[in-house]
Design an enzyme around this catalytic site. Sequence first.
Site, PDB file in Angstrom:
ATOM      1  N   LYS A  71       0.721  -1.396  -0.198  1.00 48.14           N
ATOM      2  CA  LYS A  71      -0.108   0.179   0.136  1.00 48.14           C
ATOM      3  C   LYS A  71       1.236   1.278  -0.024  1.00 48.14           C
ATOM      4  O   LYS A  71       0.407   2.158  -0.292  1.00 48.14           O
ATOM      5  CB  LYS A  71      -1.277   0.082   0.627  1.00 48.14           C
ATOM      6  CG  LYS A  71      -2.488  -1.102   1.011  1.00 48.14           C
ATOM      7  CD  LYS A  71      -3.418  -1.104   1.724  1.00 48.14           C
ATOM      8  CE  LYS A  71      -4.552  -1.771   1.643  1.00 48.14           C
ATOM      9  NZ  LYS A  71      -5.513  -1.348   3.129  1.00 48.14           N
ATOM     10  N   ASP A 121     -10.731   2.346   1.846  1.00 50.22           N
ATOM     11  CA  ASP A 121     -11.237   0.731   3.286  1.00 50.22           C
ATOM     12  C   ASP A 121     -12.293   2.166   4.000  1.00 50.22           C
ATOM     13  O   ASP A 121     -13.285   1.720   4.617  1.00 50.22           O
ATOM     14  CB  ASP A 121     -10.096   1.321   4.057  1.00 50.22           C
ATOM     15  CG  ASP A 121      -9.361  -0.058   3.100  1.00 50.22           C
ATOM     16  OD1 ASP A 121      -9.432  -0.840   2.615  1.00 50.22           O
ATOM     17  OD2 ASP A 121      -7.934  -0.454   3.152  1.00 50.22           O
TER      18      ASP A 121
HETATM   19  P1  NAP Z   1      -1.711  -3.615  11.208  1.00 43.24           P
HETATM   20  O1  NAP Z   1      -1.603  -2.965  10.001  1.00 43.24           O
HETATM   21  O2  NAP Z   1      -1.207  -4.906  11.291  1.00 43.24           O
HETATM   22  O3  NAP Z   1      -2.143  -3.098  12.547  1.00 43.24           O
HETATM   23  C1  NAP Z   1      -3.177  -3.690  13.881  1.00 43.24           C
HETATM   24  C2  NAP Z   1      -3.146  -2.796  14.771  1.00 43.24           C
HETATM   25  O4  NAP Z   1      -3.121  -4.250  16.399  1.00 43.24           O
HETATM   26  C3  NAP Z   1      -1.689  -2.276  15.537  1.00 43.24           C
HETATM   27  O5  NAP Z   1      -2.230  -1.320  16.081  1.00 43.24           O
HETATM   28  C4  NAP Z   1      -1.270  -3.386  16.738  1.00 43.24           C
HETATM   29  O6  NAP Z   1      -0.745  -2.688  16.649  1.00 43.24           O
HETATM   30  C5  NAP Z   1      -2.452  -3.924  17.417  1.00 43.24           C
HETATM   31  N1  NAP Z   1      -3.348  -5.146  17.399  1.00 43.24           N
HETATM   32  C6  NAP Z   1      -2.510  -6.235  17.198  1.00 43.24           C
HETATM   33  N2  NAP Z   1      -2.667  -7.112  17.999  1.00 43.24           N
HETATM   34  C7  NAP Z   1      -2.892  -6.884  19.025  1.00 43.24           C
HETATM   35  C8  NAP Z   1      -2.826  -7.202  20.624  1.00 43.24           C
HETATM   36  N3  NAP Z   1      -3.187  -8.514  21.119  1.00 43.24           N
HETATM   37  N4  NAP Z   1      -4.106  -6.596  21.739  1.00 43.24           N
HETATM   38  C9  NAP Z   1      -3.982  -5.066  20.590  1.00 43.24           C
HETATM   39  N5  NAP Z   1      -3.739  -4.790  19.781  1.00 43.24           N
HETATM   40  C10 NAP Z   1      -3.441  -5.558  19.155  1.00 43.24           C
HETATM   41  O7  NAP Z   1      -3.153  -4.053  10.475  1.00 43.24           O
HETATM   42  P2  NAP Z   1      -4.926  -3.553   9.972  1.00 43.24           P
HETATM   43  O8  NAP Z   1      -4.562  -4.145   8.048  1.00 43.24           O
HETATM   44  O9  NAP Z   1      -5.096  -2.064  10.355  1.00 43.24           O
HETATM   45  O10 NAP Z   1      -6.012  -5.019  10.510  1.00 43.24           O
HETATM   46  C11 NAP Z   1      -6.674  -4.582  11.792  1.00 43.24           C
HETATM   47  C12 NAP Z   1      -7.581  -5.639  11.632  1.00 43.24           C
HETATM   48  O11 NAP Z   1      -8.973  -4.874  10.631  1.00 43.24           O
HETATM   49  C13 NAP Z   1      -7.326  -6.877  11.020  1.00 43.24           C
HETATM   50  O12 NAP Z   1      -8.764  -7.914  11.376  1.00 43.24           O
HETATM   51  C14 NAP Z   1      -8.317  -6.660   9.733  1.00 43.24           C
HETATM   52  O13 NAP Z   1      -8.252  -8.079   9.229  1.00 43.24           O
HETATM   53  C15 NAP Z   1      -9.007  -6.082   9.609  1.00 43.24           C
HETATM   54  N6  NAP Z   1      -9.840  -5.065   8.461  1.00 43.24           N
HETATM   55  C16 NAP Z   1     -10.246  -5.279   7.558  1.00 43.24           C
HETATM   56  C17 NAP Z   1     -10.612  -4.748   6.547  1.00 43.24           C
HETATM   57  C18 NAP Z   1     -11.923  -4.543   6.124  1.00 43.24           C
HETATM   58  O14 NAP Z   1     -12.301  -4.578   4.488  1.00 43.24           O
HETATM   59  N7  NAP Z   1     -13.248  -5.545   6.527  1.00 43.24           N
HETATM   60  C19 NAP Z   1      -9.928  -4.196   5.649  1.00 43.24           C
HETATM   61  C20 NAP Z   1      -8.526  -4.158   6.358  1.00 43.24           C
HETATM   62  C21 NAP Z   1      -8.028  -4.572   7.749  1.00 43.24           C
HETATM   63  P3  NAP Z   1       1.614  -3.255  17.442  1.00 43.24           P
HETATM   64  O15 NAP Z   1       1.946  -2.125  16.260  1.00 43.24           O
HETATM   65  O16 NAP Z   1       1.548  -2.576  18.782  1.00 43.24           O
HETATM   66  O17 NAP Z   1       1.551  -4.518  17.072  1.00 43.24           O
END
Ligand code: NAP
Length: 294
Positions: A79, A118
């Site tokens: 991205k 998004d």
């Molecule tokens: P990302 O960039 O990896 O961000 C994940 C976030 O969650 C980070 O802030 C991370 O903190 C935090 N995190 C991870 N494990 C954690 C835990 N055990 N306790 C507390 N915080 C935690 O991922 P992303 O792309 O933003 O995606 C996040 C979620 O959204 C995923 O479940 C993904 O499948 C979903 N999503 C859905 C869509 C949709 O269209 N529905 C689109 C995009 C994403 P750290 O940085 O400290 O690790």
Amino acid sequence: MPERAVWPTIPTGATRVAGVIGDPIRHSLSPALHNAAYAALGLDWVYVAFPVPAGSGAEAVGAMRTLDLAGLSVTMPHKQAAASAVDRLSPTAARLGVVNTVSWAASPEGELVGDSTDGPGFIDSLRGDEGFDPAGCRAVVLGAGGAARSVTLALAEARAASVVVIGRNPAAAEACAEVAGPFASAAIPDDLSAAITAADLVVNATPVGMGPGDGLPFGMDPDWLASCRFVADLIYSPARTPLLIEARARHVAAANGLGMLIHQAARQIEMWTGRLAPLDTMSAAALAALGRPT
Ligand code: NAP
């Protein structure tokens, strides 16, 4: 634009090709969503998944020119690379520094434009599918990664009264809130109880809830959700996360992330084809691909 008399037919030399780049990508629901939409619209288009390794994202965006692709979706880990490979960025993509959609500019011809659908897709789903308008609401976003940034900015643009970003990494939460300007602020998990009990809308943008043994994000007390008006989990698999189950048990309206996934794709389809995306068809295709009843 080319249309098919009867769909599906075998692609010909006139078929327009769109696709998604990412790694991993074989599990992506995007081909099911896009191809179902093209079929319903009678378009002679096909959408394919291109596995592109980390480090080759900019090159793959450049290949859109060489191969004359009709549009390109971009997912992890490309991205940011895509944002630097296009000719210009939409205001949303410029603020986020990431791109999930590459389109041809109407003018000047031949320019590639990067956008991020998004966050707008999340708001479309809240408003259109759930009947929840975030305008004026106090929102809490759990997590500070890419999805949290998109949603935080979109909530600010949708005129939420406030957005509190809760992250376990304070610097990431600050950076996420900064994207949205004065409407958003950052907090650490210790502030969770006060933030959630004061919120109208809680959004889980962490992956917590995807794993079989997962509980609630940050180990929060589910009773804090009782006075919320809406709980959104961006996770779409499983369909019912512990957060959604606990919210509904307290009669709080709640939805998973499938609506956001469908609406972000719908925006891409509308940008590329100029046609209204067939949301019902796309929803049925997503449920079928996930093996869920329609
Ligand atoms: P990302 O960039 O990896 O961000 C994940 C976030 O969650 C980070 O802030 C991370 O903190 C935090 N995190 C991870 N494990 C954690 C835990 N055990 N306790 C507390 N915080 C935690 O991922 P992303 O792309 O933003 O995606 C996040 C979620 O959204 C995923 O479940 C993904 O499948 C979903 N999503 C859905 C869509 C949709 O269209 N529905 C689109 C995009 C994403 P750290 O940085 O400290 O690790």
